[in-house]
Write a protein that holds these residues in place. Structure first.
Motif, PDB file in Angstrom:
ATOM      1  N   LYS A   1       0.813  -1.201   0.014  1.00 23.69           N
ATOM      2  CA  LYS A   1      -0.018   0.065   0.068  1.00 23.69           C
ATOM      3  C   LYS A   1       0.810   1.162   0.111  1.00 23.69           C
ATOM      4  CE  LYS A   1      -3.608  -2.253   2.366  1.00 23.69           C
ATOM      5  NZ  LYS A   1      -4.439  -2.393   3.720  1.00 23.69           N
ATOM      6  N   GLY A   2       2.066   1.104  -0.811  1.00 17.92           N
ATOM      7  CA  GLY A   2       2.917   2.573  -0.948  1.00 17.92           C
ATOM      8  C   GLY A   2       3.549   2.656   0.075  1.00 17.92           C
ATOM      9  N   ARG A   3       4.002   1.744   1.019  1.00 18.97           N
ATOM     10  CA  ARG A   3       4.871   1.703   2.205  1.00 18.97           C
ATOM     11  C   ARG A   3       5.752   0.699   2.229  1.00 18.97           C
ATOM     12  NH1 ARG A   3       0.558   3.357   6.991  1.00 18.97           N
ATOM     13  NH2 ARG A   3       0.332   5.579   6.489  1.00 18.97           N
ATOM     14  N   VAL A   4       6.947   1.096   2.505  1.00 17.68           N
ATOM     15  CA  VAL A   4       7.943   0.055   2.575  1.00 17.68           C
ATOM     16  C   VAL A   4       8.063  -0.618   3.694  1.00 17.68           C
ATOM     17  CG1 VAL A   4      10.248  -0.557   1.731  1.00 17.68           C
ATOM     18  CG2 VAL A   4       8.933   1.402   0.521  1.00 17.68           C
ATOM     19  N   TYR A   5       8.192  -1.852   3.937  1.00 15.47           N
ATOM     20  CA  TYR A   5       8.246  -2.365   5.334  1.00 15.47           C
ATOM     21  C   TYR A   5       9.544  -3.484   5.439  1.00 15.47           C
ATOM     22  CZ  TYR A   5       3.610  -1.254   6.317  1.00 15.47           C
ATOM     23  OH  TYR A   5       2.505  -0.619   6.609  1.00 15.47           O
TER      24      TYR A   5
ATOM     25  N   ALA B   1      10.122  -2.788  10.921  1.00 12.47           N
ATOM     26  CA  ALA B   1      10.494  -1.438  10.710  1.00 12.47           C
ATOM     27  C   ALA B   1       9.347  -1.040   9.313  1.00 12.47           C
ATOM     28  CB  ALA B   1      11.619  -0.691  10.406  1.00 12.47           C
ATOM     29  N   ARG B   2       8.921   0.329   9.207  1.00 14.00           N
ATOM     30  CA  ARG B   2       8.282   0.827   8.128  1.00 14.00           C
ATOM     31  C   ARG B   2       8.973   2.171   7.726  1.00 14.00           C
ATOM     32  NH1 ARG B   2       4.538   4.547   8.003  1.00 14.00           N
ATOM     33  NH2 ARG B   2       3.509   4.943   9.977  1.00 14.00           N
ATOM     34  N   GLN B   3       8.822   2.472   6.381  1.00 13.93           N
ATOM     35  CA  GLN B   3       9.079   3.962   5.910  1.00 13.93           C
ATOM     36  C   GLN B   3       8.116   4.434   4.967  1.00 13.93           C
ATOM     37  OE1 GLN B   3      13.021   3.806   4.168  1.00 13.93           O
ATOM     38  NE2 GLN B   3      12.382   5.471   2.703  1.00 13.93           N
TER      39      GLN B   3
END
Length: 41
Positions: A23-27, A38-40
Motif C-alpha cells: 500500500k505504498g509503504r515499505v516494510y 520497521a516501516r518507511q
C-alpha cells in the motif's frame, strides 16, 4: 514497529529481514525475530 528513514540499515540488523512493499509503504519484516519490524513512508 519502528518508523525509520533508512531501511538499508534496518535490513542489515538481522539475516532474515525482508523488504516488502504494501500500500505504498515499505516494510522490513522478520519472521524469526519480529522485533526487527520497521516501516518507511
Amino acid at each position: 514497529m519502528k518508523v525509520v528513514n533508512s531501511l538499508k540499515s534496518a535490513k542489515g540488523r538481522h539475516r532474515d529481514c525482508r523488504v516488502i512493499r504494501r500500500k505504498g509503504r515499505v516494510y522490513v519484516i522478520n519472521k524469526t525475530n519480529p522485533r526487527f519490524k520497521a516501516r518507511q513512508g
